[in-house]
Design a protein around this motif. Structure first.
Motif, PDB file in Angstrom:
ATOM      1  N   ILE A  71       0.840  -1.210   0.000  1.00 17.63           N
ATOM      2  CA  ILE A  71       0.000   0.000   0.000  1.00 17.63           C
ATOM      3  C   ILE A  71       0.870   1.255   0.000  1.00 17.63           C
ATOM      4  O   ILE A  71       0.624   2.216  -0.733  1.00 17.63           O
ATOM      5  N   PHE A  72       1.918   1.226   0.838  1.00 18.72           N
ATOM      6  CA  PHE A  72       2.780   2.402   0.946  1.00 18.72           C
ATOM      7  C   PHE A  72       3.527   2.655  -0.359  1.00 18.72           C
ATOM      8  O   PHE A  72       3.723   3.812  -0.757  1.00 18.72           O
ATOM      9  N   ASN A  73       3.948   1.591  -1.037  1.00 11.10           N
ATOM     10  CA  ASN A  73       4.627   1.776  -2.325  1.00 11.10           C
ATOM     11  C   ASN A  73       3.693   2.397  -3.361  1.00 11.10           C
ATOM     12  O   ASN A  73       4.104   3.249  -4.161  1.00 11.10           O
ATOM     13  N   VAL A  74       2.420   1.950  -3.339  1.00 11.86           N
ATOM     14  CA  VAL A  74       1.433   2.567  -4.238  1.00 11.86           C
ATOM     15  C   VAL A  74       1.257   4.042  -3.899  1.00 11.86           C
ATOM     16  O   VAL A  74       1.230   4.913  -4.787  1.00 11.86           O
ATOM     17  N   GLU A  75       1.111   4.326  -2.609  1.00 12.01           N
ATOM     18  CA  GLU A  75       0.971   5.721  -2.182  1.00 12.01           C
ATOM     19  C   GLU A  75       2.202   6.539  -2.561  1.00 12.01           C
ATOM     20  O   GLU A  75       2.080   7.705  -2.979  1.00 12.01           O
ATOM     21  N   LEU A  76       3.377   5.917  -2.409  1.00  8.80           N
ATOM     22  CA  LEU A  76       4.616   6.620  -2.726  1.00  8.80           C
ATOM     23  C   LEU A  76       4.679   6.973  -4.206  1.00  8.80           C
ATOM     24  O   LEU A  76       5.067   8.094  -4.583  1.00  8.80           O
ATOM     25  N   ARG A  77       4.275   6.020  -5.071  1.00  9.28           N
ATOM     26  CA  ARG A  77       4.270   6.301  -6.510  1.00  9.28           C
ATOM     27  C   ARG A  77       3.251   7.382  -6.863  1.00  9.28           C
ATOM     28  O   ARG A  77       3.509   8.264  -7.686  1.00  9.28           O
ATOM     29  N   GLU A  78       2.077   7.298  -6.215  1.00 15.47           N
ATOM     30  CA  GLU A  78       1.053   8.318  -6.466  1.00 15.47           C
ATOM     31  C   GLU A  78       1.529   9.697  -6.001  1.00 15.47           C
ATOM     32  O   GLU A  78       1.285  10.707  -6.672  1.00 15.47           O
ATOM     33  N   CYS A  79       2.203   9.722  -4.870  1.00 16.62           N
ATOM     34  CA  CYS A  79       2.727  10.994  -4.368  1.00 16.62           C
ATOM     35  C   CYS A  79       3.770  11.557  -5.334  1.00 16.62           C
ATOM     36  O   CYS A  79       3.766  12.761  -5.645  1.00 16.62           O
ATOM     37  N   ALA A 312       1.738  17.433   2.411  1.00 13.72           N
ATOM     38  CA  ALA A 312       1.264  17.178   3.774  1.00 13.72           C
ATOM     39  C   ALA A 312       0.618  15.803   3.877  1.00 13.72           C
ATOM     40  O   ALA A 312       0.852  15.053   4.843  1.00 13.72           O
ATOM     41  N   LEU A 313      -0.198  15.436   2.865  1.00 18.48           N
ATOM     42  CA  LEU A 313      -0.859  14.132   2.870  1.00 18.48           C
ATOM     43  C   LEU A 313       0.170  13.015   2.762  1.00 18.48           C
ATOM     44  O   LEU A 313       0.087  12.005   3.484  1.00 18.48           O
ATOM     45  N   CYS A 314       1.132  13.187   1.863  1.00 16.47           N
ATOM     46  CA  CYS A 314       2.157  12.153   1.693  1.00 16.47           C
ATOM     47  C   CYS A 314       3.041  12.048   2.926  1.00 16.47           C
ATOM     48  O   CYS A 314       3.527  10.959   3.268  1.00 16.47           O
ATOM     49  N   SER A 315       3.259  13.167   3.600  1.00 16.05           N
ATOM     50  CA  SER A 315       3.989  13.126   4.867  1.00 16.05           C
ATOM     51  C   SER A 315       3.207  12.326   5.900  1.00 16.05           C
ATOM     52  O   SER A 315       3.780  11.567   6.690  1.00 16.05           O
ATOM     53  N   PHE A 317       1.152   9.871   5.116  1.00 19.08           N
ATOM     54  CA  PHE A 317       1.340   8.477   4.714  1.00 19.08           C
ATOM     55  C   PHE A 317       2.667   7.928   5.263  1.00 19.08           C
ATOM     56  O   PHE A 317       2.730   6.809   5.787  1.00 19.08           O
ATOM     57  N   GLN A 318       3.727   8.716   5.142  1.00 19.29           N
ATOM     58  CA  GLN A 318       5.044   8.308   5.594  1.00 19.29           C
ATOM     59  C   GLN A 318       5.052   8.096   7.111  1.00 19.29           C
ATOM     60  O   GLN A 318       5.608   7.107   7.614  1.00 19.29           O
ATOM     61  N   THR A 319       4.408   9.040   7.817  1.00 20.41           N
ATOM     62  CA  THR A 319       4.342   8.932   9.279  1.00 20.41           C
ATOM     63  C   THR A 319       3.568   7.683   9.705  1.00 20.41           C
ATOM     64  O   THR A 319       3.993   6.935  10.598  1.00 20.41           O
ATOM     65  N   GLU A 320       2.439   7.459   9.044  1.00 16.02           N
ATOM     66  CA  GLU A 320       1.641   6.272   9.356  1.00 16.02           C
ATOM     67  C   GLU A 320       2.435   4.994   9.082  1.00 16.02           C
ATOM     68  O   GLU A 320       2.393   4.033   9.868  1.00 16.02           O
ATOM     69  N   TYR A 321       3.144   5.001   7.960  1.00 13.88           N
ATOM     70  CA  TYR A 321       3.929   3.822   7.614  1.00 13.88           C
ATOM     71  C   TYR A 321       5.027   3.590   8.652  1.00 13.88           C
ATOM     72  O   TYR A 321       5.254   2.452   9.100  1.00 13.88           O
ATOM     73  N   ASN A 322       5.710   4.663   9.031  1.00 12.89           N
ATOM     74  CA  ASN A 322       6.786   4.532  10.024  1.00 12.89           C
ATOM     75  C   ASN A 322       6.240   4.042  11.366  1.00 12.89           C
ATOM     76  O   ASN A 322       6.827   3.161  12.008  1.00 12.89           O
ATOM     77  N   TYR A 323       5.127   4.631  11.801  1.00 12.62           N
ATOM     78  CA  TYR A 323       4.522   4.218  13.064  1.00 12.62           C
ATOM     79  C   TYR A 323       4.101   2.748  13.011  1.00 12.62           C
ATOM     80  O   TYR A 323       4.349   1.960  13.938  1.00 12.62           O
ATOM     81  N   GLY A 324       3.418   2.398  11.896  1.00 15.13           N
ATOM     82  CA  GLY A 324       2.943   1.025  11.768  1.00 15.13           C
ATOM     83  C   GLY A 324       4.072   0.021  11.723  1.00 15.13           C
ATOM     84  O   GLY A 324       4.021  -1.041  12.366  1.00 15.13           O
ATOM     85  N   THR A 325       5.122   0.357  10.938  1.00 16.57           N
ATOM     86  CA  THR A 325       6.276  -0.544  10.832  1.00 16.57           C
ATOM     87  C   THR A 325       6.963  -0.716  12.187  1.00 16.57           C
ATOM     88  O   THR A 325       7.314  -1.836  12.591  1.00 16.57           O
ATOM     89  N   GLN A 326       7.152   0.410  12.884  1.00 16.46           N
ATOM     90  CA  GLN A 326       7.799   0.353  14.191  1.00 16.46           C
ATOM     91  C   GLN A 326       6.959  -0.446  15.192  1.00 16.46           C
ATOM     92  O   GLN A 326       7.495  -1.221  16.006  1.00 16.46           O
TER      93      GLN A 326
END
Length: 363
Positions: A71-79, A312-315, A317-326
């Protein structure tokens, strides 16, 4: 149950460190896993059964991480695509704004120059129009003067002709000197009118001599007066012809000046019309380029805002991904620690059973 007390402390600490993480699998609970492990241990389940609970939990966490990665890779490409699109739109708006402002400045400068040229052209047109009016006024005055002086010359010639006729009648005895006297008075007046009095002096002297002779005037005296009248008429006719020729030259000069001034006025009027066409063109250019400039500026601001919102939205996404991964790493770490403690516990129990069996044998 020291193992579970220690793990409970680790869970609490982990939860405190990741209180803002997203929970992607609400049904999964480390506390529930611990409870299930405790239950299996109490029920004396084999080690594989206990470890299987931990393995399933770990697999669930890993699967969730894989899904989140996708999901994050898709979001990253869209961003990234959104960044590229918005930056391209911003650059396009900047380029359009730069070009339109340059064109707008050119049109504004050209319009001002054309207005100044039109003002100079209008001043020249006014000057030449005044000059033409002066020419027309002068020509009208000279035309009236020519008509008046022409009548005066014609009156002079007519008076001389009448004097010749009367003189002829006197020579034949059917006209009188009194008639000649009346004509001489008109001739005197016309001499004043045409400013030729010196030319009339000899004939007036001759008239006086004829009047002094009375009825005894001889034919030779009449012939002499007749000759003087004809000479006077010829002189007045020459003066009239010269005056007419001079007037014709003045009229020709007037027509030439009038034609030249009209040509200049026509050229100036043509310039005025062309300048007005330019002014309309430049005004239209200013209107169009102003609209293009405003549109480009709005486009730049709009896309800049959208870019900032996307960042801001992509940030997020990044924060959510980092939190979730951690958070999942913490869960895996807890599971690994729990697995190690379980293995250690089973080894301790196994050793205790060996010691107990050995003691029974000795007893």
């Amino acid at each position: 149950m020291k193992i579970f007390a220690l793990l409970l402390i680790l869970v609490i600490v982990s939860g405190t460190n990741h209180q803002h993480r997203l929970n992607y699998t609400k049904q999964r609970s480390i506390t529930a896993v611990m409870a299930e492990v405790e239950m299996k241990i109490k029920s004396h389940s084999p080690l594989d059964a206990v470890l299987n609970v931990l393995t399933l939990f770990r697999d669930s966490v890993n699967e969730e991480q894989v899904n989140h990665d996708q999901i994050f890779n898709v979001e990253l490409r869209e961003c990234q695509a959104e960044y590229e699109f918005r930056n391209a739109e911003i650059q396009n708006a900047k380029s359009t704004l730069r070009d339109s402002n340059a064109q707008l400045s050119t049109c504004q400068y050209s319009k001002q120059r054309t207005i100044e040229q039109q003002q100079v052209n209008q001043q020249q047109e006014n000057t030449f129009q005044q000059h033409l009016n002066t020419i027309l006024t002068t020509a009208e005055s000279e035309s009236a003067y020519f008509k008046r002086r022409s009548r005066q010359y014609e009156d002079s010639l007519h008076a001389i002709d009448e004097a010749l006729t009367i003189l002829e009648g006197i020579s034949f005895g059917y006209r009188s000197f009194s008639e000649l006297s009346k004509v001489s008075q008109r001739m005197l007046q016309t001499s004043f009118d045409i400013n030729k009095t010196p030319l009339y002096a000899p004939i007036f002297n001759a008239f006086i001599q004829l009047a002094n002779q009375g009825e005894s005037v001889d034919l030779s005296a009449l012939q002499q007066v007749e000759h003087l009248l004809k000479d006077l008429r010829s002189a007045i006719q020459d003066a009239y012809d010269q005056f007419s020729e001079s007037n014709a030259q003045s009229v020709g000069l007037f027509n030439l000046q009038k034609e030249q001034v009209n040509k200049v006025l026509s050229r100036l009027q043509g310039q005025h019309e062309r300048q007005q066409v330019k002014l309309d063109k430049f005004s239209a250019c200013i209107g169009v380029q102003s609209a293009v400039s405003n549109s480009a500026s709005s486009k730049q601001q709009r896309n800049q805002q959208l870019l900032e919102q996307a960042q801001a939205l992509c940030s997020t996404f990044q924060t959510e991904y980092n939190y979730g991964t951690q958070a999942r790493r913490s869960e895996i770490q807890l599971v690994n620690q729990l697995e190690e403690m379980v293995r250690q516990r089973f080894e301790e129990v196994h050793e205790e059973q060996i010691v107990l069996g050995y003691a029974k044998l000795n007893y």
